[in-house]
Design a protein around this motif. Structure first.
Motif, PDB file in Angstrom:
ATOM      1  N   ASN A   1     -28.851 114.970 -98.087  1.00  0.00           N
ATOM      2  CA  ASN A   1     -29.953 114.233 -97.455  1.00  0.00           C
ATOM      3  C   ASN A   1     -29.600 112.759 -97.200  1.00  0.00           C
ATOM      4  O   ASN A   1     -30.251 111.846 -97.734  1.00  0.00           O
ATOM      5  CB  ASN A   1     -31.213 114.329 -98.325  1.00  0.00           C
ATOM      6  N   PRO A   2     -28.592 112.491 -96.373  1.00  0.00           N
ATOM      7  CA  PRO A   2     -28.138 111.108 -96.170  1.00  0.00           C
ATOM      8  C   PRO A   2     -29.019 110.326 -95.207  1.00  0.00           C
ATOM      9  O   PRO A   2     -29.830 110.892 -94.458  1.00  0.00           O
ATOM     10  CB  PRO A   2     -26.747 111.310 -95.565  1.00  0.00           C
ATOM     11  N   ASP A   3     -28.850 109.015 -95.214  1.00  0.00           N
ATOM     12  CA  ASP A   3     -29.476 108.141 -94.219  1.00  0.00           C
ATOM     13  C   ASP A   3     -28.584 107.989 -92.997  1.00  0.00           C
ATOM     14  O   ASP A   3     -29.070 107.720 -91.896  1.00  0.00           O
ATOM     15  CB  ASP A   3     -29.721 106.749 -94.828  1.00  0.00           C
ATOM     16  N   LEU A   4     -27.273 108.141 -93.202  1.00  0.00           N
ATOM     17  CA  LEU A   4     -26.307 107.912 -92.134  1.00  0.00           C
ATOM     18  C   LEU A   4     -25.123 108.853 -92.314  1.00  0.00           C
ATOM     19  O   LEU A   4     -24.690 109.102 -93.449  1.00  0.00           O
ATOM     20  CB  LEU A   4     -25.824 106.452 -92.173  1.00  0.00           C
ATOM     21  N   VAL A   5     -24.600 109.351 -91.198  1.00  0.00           N
ATOM     22  CA  VAL A   5     -23.372 110.152 -91.213  1.00  0.00           C
ATOM     23  C   VAL A   5     -22.340 109.464 -90.331  1.00  0.00           C
ATOM     24  O   VAL A   5     -22.622 109.109 -89.181  1.00  0.00           O
ATOM     25  CB  VAL A   5     -23.616 111.590 -90.707  1.00  0.00           C
ATOM     26  N   ILE A   6     -21.154 109.245 -90.904  1.00  0.00           N
ATOM     27  CA  ILE A   6     -20.023 108.725 -90.149  1.00  0.00           C
ATOM     28  C   ILE A   6     -19.053 109.878 -89.908  1.00  0.00           C
ATOM     29  O   ILE A   6     -18.617 110.528 -90.858  1.00  0.00           O
ATOM     30  CB  ILE A   6     -19.300 107.602 -90.907  1.00  0.00           C
ATOM     31  N   LEU A   7     -18.737 110.137 -88.662  1.00  0.00           N
ATOM     32  CA  LEU A   7     -17.730 111.137 -88.320  1.00  0.00           C
ATOM     33  C   LEU A   7     -16.406 110.440 -88.116  1.00  0.00           C
ATOM     34  O   LEU A   7     -16.253 109.629 -87.196  1.00  0.00           O
ATOM     35  CB  LEU A   7     -18.124 111.893 -87.050  1.00  0.00           C
ATOM     36  N   GLY A   8     -15.430 110.733 -88.978  1.00  0.00           N
ATOM     37  CA  GLY A   8     -14.094 110.189 -88.810  1.00  0.00           C
ATOM     38  C   GLY A   8     -13.282 111.078 -87.880  1.00  0.00           C
ATOM     39  O   GLY A   8     -13.045 112.247 -88.180  1.00  0.00           O
ATOM     40  N   PHE A   9     -12.858 110.520 -86.763  1.00  0.00           N
ATOM     41  CA  PHE A   9     -12.106 111.281 -85.753  1.00  0.00           C
ATOM     42  C   PHE A   9     -10.682 110.748 -85.705  1.00  0.00           C
ATOM     43  O   PHE A   9     -10.458 109.579 -85.386  1.00  0.00           O
ATOM     44  CB  PHE A   9     -12.770 111.137 -84.384  1.00  0.00           C
ATOM     45  N   PHE A  10      -9.706 111.602 -86.012  1.00  0.00           N
ATOM     46  CA  PHE A  10      -8.304 111.195 -86.002  1.00  0.00           C
ATOM     47  C   PHE A  10      -7.714 111.434 -84.624  1.00  0.00           C
ATOM     48  O   PHE A  10      -7.608 112.572 -84.162  1.00  0.00           O
ATOM     49  CB  PHE A  10      -7.527 111.964 -87.061  1.00  0.00           C
ATOM     50  N   ALA A  11      -7.303 110.346 -83.987  1.00  0.00           N
ATOM     51  CA  ALA A  11      -6.770 110.444 -82.625  1.00  0.00           C
ATOM     52  C   ALA A  11      -5.520 111.315 -82.556  1.00  0.00           C
ATOM     53  O   ALA A  11      -5.225 111.919 -81.534  1.00  0.00           O
ATOM     54  CB  ALA A  11      -6.471 109.047 -82.092  1.00  0.00           C
ATOM     55  N   GLY A  12      -4.777 111.394 -83.657  1.00  0.00           N
ATOM     56  CA  GLY A  12      -3.514 112.112 -83.651  1.00  0.00           C
ATOM     57  C   GLY A  12      -3.625 113.581 -83.331  1.00  0.00           C
ATOM     58  O   GLY A  12      -2.815 114.116 -82.552  1.00  0.00           O
ATOM     59  N   ASN A  13      -4.616 114.274 -83.913  1.00  0.00           N
ATOM     60  CA  ASN A  13      -4.638 115.731 -83.678  1.00  0.00           C
ATOM     61  C   ASN A  13      -6.022 116.357 -83.539  1.00  0.00           C
ATOM     62  O   ASN A  13      -6.119 117.572 -83.370  1.00  0.00           O
ATOM     63  CB  ASN A  13      -3.884 116.457 -84.810  1.00  0.00           C
ATOM     64  N   ASP A  14      -7.092 115.589 -83.615  1.00  0.00           N
ATOM     65  CA  ASP A  14      -8.411 116.225 -83.555  1.00  0.00           C
ATOM     66  C   ASP A  14      -8.714 116.830 -82.190  1.00  0.00           C
ATOM     67  O   ASP A  14      -9.360 117.877 -82.101  1.00  0.00           O
ATOM     68  CB  ASP A  14      -9.508 115.237 -83.965  1.00  0.00           C
ATOM     69  N   PHE A  15      -8.274 116.204 -81.117  1.00  0.00           N
ATOM     70  CA  PHE A  15      -8.394 116.833 -79.798  1.00  0.00           C
ATOM     71  C   PHE A  15      -7.431 118.009 -79.685  1.00  0.00           C
ATOM     72  O   PHE A  15      -7.801 119.103 -79.243  1.00  0.00           O
ATOM     73  CB  PHE A  15      -8.071 115.826 -78.687  1.00  0.00           C
ATOM     74  N   ARG A  16      -6.202 117.783 -80.085  1.00  0.00           N
ATOM     75  CA  ARG A  16      -5.154 118.790 -79.912  1.00  0.00           C
ATOM     76  C   ARG A  16      -5.478 120.088 -80.653  1.00  0.00           C
ATOM     77  O   ARG A  16      -5.231 121.189 -80.148  1.00  0.00           O
ATOM     78  CB  ARG A  16      -3.817 118.235 -80.414  1.00  0.00           C
ATOM     79  N   ASP A  17      -6.035 119.988 -81.866  1.00  0.00           N
ATOM     80  CA  ASP A  17      -6.293 121.177 -82.684  1.00  0.00           C
ATOM     81  C   ASP A  17      -7.606 121.874 -82.351  1.00  0.00           C
ATOM     82  O   ASP A  17      -7.890 122.939 -82.915  1.00  0.00           O
ATOM     83  CB  ASP A  17      -6.320 120.789 -84.165  1.00  0.00           C
ATOM     84  N   ALA A  18      -8.386 121.289 -81.459  1.00  0.00           N
ATOM     85  CA  ALA A  18      -9.746 121.788 -81.216  1.00  0.00           C
ATOM     86  C   ALA A  18      -9.765 122.996 -80.289  1.00  0.00           C
ATOM     87  O   ALA A  18     -10.227 122.918 -79.155  1.00  0.00           O
ATOM     88  CB  ALA A  18     -10.618 120.667 -80.656  1.00  0.00           C
ATOM     89  N   ASP A  19      -9.295 124.101 -80.775  1.00  0.00           N
ATOM     90  CA  ASP A  19      -9.352 125.369 -80.038  1.00  0.00           C
ATOM     91  C   ASP A  19     -10.688 126.047 -80.371  1.00  0.00           C
ATOM     92  O   ASP A  19     -10.933 126.391 -81.528  1.00  0.00           O
ATOM     93  CB  ASP A  19      -8.188 126.271 -80.447  1.00  0.00           C
ATOM     94  N   PRO A  20     -11.568 126.241 -79.393  1.00  0.00           N
ATOM     95  CA  PRO A  20     -12.890 126.825 -79.685  1.00  0.00           C
ATOM     96  C   PRO A  20     -12.816 128.247 -80.221  1.00  0.00           C
ATOM     97  O   PRO A  20     -13.773 128.732 -80.823  1.00  0.00           O
ATOM     98  CB  PRO A  20     -13.609 126.772 -78.329  1.00  0.00           C
ATOM     99  N   GLU A  21     -11.692 128.938 -80.002  1.00  0.00           N
ATOM    100  CA  GLU A  21     -11.563 130.309 -80.492  1.00  0.00           C
ATOM    101  C   GLU A  21     -10.897 130.382 -81.865  1.00  0.00           C
ATOM    102  O   GLU A  21     -10.824 131.431 -82.469  1.00  0.00           O
ATOM    103  CB  GLU A  21     -10.743 131.141 -79.494  1.00  0.00           C
ATOM    104  N   ARG A  22     -10.415 129.253 -82.354  1.00  0.00           N
ATOM    105  CA  ARG A  22      -9.670 129.244 -83.611  1.00  0.00           C
ATOM    106  C   ARG A  22     -10.585 129.354 -84.820  1.00  0.00           C
ATOM    107  O   ARG A  22     -11.633 128.720 -84.879  1.00  0.00           O
ATOM    108  CB  ARG A  22      -8.865 127.955 -83.730  1.00  0.00           C
ATOM    109  N   LYS A  23     -10.157 130.176 -85.756  1.00  0.00           N
ATOM    110  CA  LYS A  23     -10.759 130.143 -87.084  1.00  0.00           C
ATOM    111  C   LYS A  23      -9.618 130.072 -88.085  1.00  0.00           C
ATOM    112  O   LYS A  23      -8.772 130.956 -88.146  1.00  0.00           O
ATOM    113  CB  LYS A  23     -11.630 131.372 -87.353  1.00  0.00           C
ATOM    114  N   ARG A  24      -9.589 129.017 -88.836  1.00  0.00           N
ATOM    115  CA  ARG A  24      -8.534 128.816 -89.836  1.00  0.00           C
ATOM    116  C   ARG A  24      -9.006 129.416 -91.158  1.00  0.00           C
ATOM    117  O   ARG A  24     -10.023 128.999 -91.710  1.00  0.00           O
ATOM    118  CB  ARG A  24      -8.219 127.335 -89.975  1.00  0.00           C
ATOM    119  N   ILE A  25      -8.269 130.397 -91.641  1.00  0.00           N
ATOM    120  CA  ILE A  25      -8.659 131.069 -92.868  1.00  0.00           C
ATOM    121  C   ILE A  25      -7.552 130.925 -93.915  1.00  0.00           C
ATOM    122  O   ILE A  25      -6.408 130.598 -93.602  1.00  0.00           O
ATOM    123  CB  ILE A  25      -8.969 132.562 -92.635  1.00  0.00           C
TER     124      ILE A  25
END
Length: 402
Positions: free
Chosen positions: A147-171
């Motif tokens: 139940n926070p007052d604020l959420v900060i999303l940390g986005f790493f420029a190095g691989n967050d776009f690159r790894d974002a495969d909508p079909e991927r599920k990492r198990i």
């Protein structure tokens, strides 16, 4: 007659060989595969465990983690209304430095010094190896229980776009993470079934780790001898400081990783739309996160973390020197920040781009671990300073209203 007898003997030998092979090799291997499935919950108790919703999570209460497997202490889920509570959602950047030396813990200490002990709670909510879409699922399942007052999303420029495969599920399977297609996931008795040999995967992973450790040791040994000479020169002090923590990768392996990240920003590929699928998935995940938090009256900020090659000219030069096929003019080195900041501004989502501050400070001393993509002590401290400077005015208003 003799030839028939010899054929019979040869045939019998072949059958005996096949029977022995099946009995002493095939059957034991099959049994090992079955045992690795059945006894996975009991035999493999490493850092990660399978999670049917997320694919994997960090195991609770291991190495000092909390009840949800986050790199932090336990906090009461019921929030004290007189305190300000913020969550920092990200990936392995929320683990570098350990529980006390991570930028989230250092940020909380800065707030303690400014407002008084525990008036601002900074809760570290992040799993290694995840991107924004997976972090959204993690936030829904575990993070919002705080139940926070604020959420900060940390986005790493190095691989967050690159790894974002909508079909991927990492198990996680037998302590090893693998990426599967979401629609191909098969669950039996609560655990995933995969079309690969678990034993072979396990052995391959251990061998790769062994090889990489040997290469890293060789590199570290060479650097140690050179650093003894360099340490005689006071101007070399920042380099010696950087070498106190040997890299987990060999130099070649690290440059290979950085090359793969840099290639995301090849101008030709961006113009041809080859990155659009990943980019749009990140955009949608951020919009979904914004909508979810807005429905609960929770503030939302995105913090953009730079990759080392974006702030360290020496590393960038090493990448282009190592790979002749890369031409500097073919790449927009800050494409990730440009793409994301434009989107965030268009959707009225506040953001903090750390790139410029990191560029300036990198000229004074190293901010990243050696041959490791995460921040060292100085990098974690700088990230905490940047976040503090940005957030303190809004938190002042919160305490002023109370």
């Amino acid at each position: 007659m003799l030839s028939k007898y010899l054929k019979f003997i040869n045939s019998k030998k072949i059958n005996t060989f096949l029977l022995l092979t099946f009995t002493w090799i095939i059957i034991p291997l099959l049994l090992v595969e079955i045992l690795m499935i059945v006894f996975e919950p009991y035999l493999f108790k490493g850092l990660y465990q399978y999670d049917p919703d997320l694919g994997f999570r960090v195991r609770p209460y291991i190495n000092g983690n909390n009840r949800f497997g986050f790199n932090d202490r336990d906090y009461p889920l019921e929030k004290n209304q007189n305190k300000f509570r913020l969550l920092v959602v990200s990936d392995s950047f929320n683990w570098a430095g350990g529980k006390e030396g991570n930028y989230t813990a250092l940020l909380e200490k800065k707030f303690d010094n400014y407002y008084g002990k525990s008036q601002v709670e900074v809760i570290n909510v992040g799993y290694p190896g995840t991107h924004t879409g997976e972090q959204l699922a993690m936030l829904k399942k575990y993070g919002l229980q705080y139940n926070p007052d604020l959420v900060i999303l940390g986005f790493f420029a190095g691989n967050d776009f690159r790894d974002a495969d909508p079909e991927r599920k990492r198990i996680i399977v037998n302590g090893i993470y693998i990426d599967i297609d979401k629609k191909d996931e098969l669950i039996l008795f609560g655990y995933p079934i995969i079309g690969k040999s678990r034993l072979l995967m396990f052995l391959q992973q251990k061998y790769k780790v062994y090889q990489e450790l040997q290469k890293a040791k060789q590199d570290s040994a060479k650097m140690l001898s050179s650093s003894l000479v360099a340490s005689l020169n006071l101007a070399s002090a920042p380099i010696v400081e950087r070498e106190k923590s040997p890299g987990i990768l060999s130099k070649k392996a690290f440059l290979r990783v950085e090359k793969s990240r840099l290639k995301f920003c090849k101008i030709k590929d961006l113009l041809e739309g080859k990155r659009d699928k990943n980019i749009n998935y990140i955009f949608q995940s951020i919009l979904d996160m914004q909508k979810l938090l807005k429905s609960r009256n929770i503030e939302f900020v995105v913090a953009i973390y730079p990759d080392e090659y974006q702030v360290n000219d020496e590393l960038l030069n090493e990448i282009f020197a190592e790979y002749d096929d890369l031409k500097r003019e073919s790449y927009n080195l800050t494409c990730q920040q440009e793409i994301l900041s434009k989107f965030l501004a268009a959707n009225n989502i506040p953001y903090i781009d750390m790139l410029d501050r990191f560029k300036i400070e990198q000229n004074n001393h190293p901010l990243y671990l050696l041959r490791e993509p995460h921040w060292n002590r100085a990098g974690n401290l700088l990230a905490a300073d940047i976040l503090f400077d940005y957030l303190v005015k809004d938190i002042d208003e919160f305490f002023g209203d109370n």
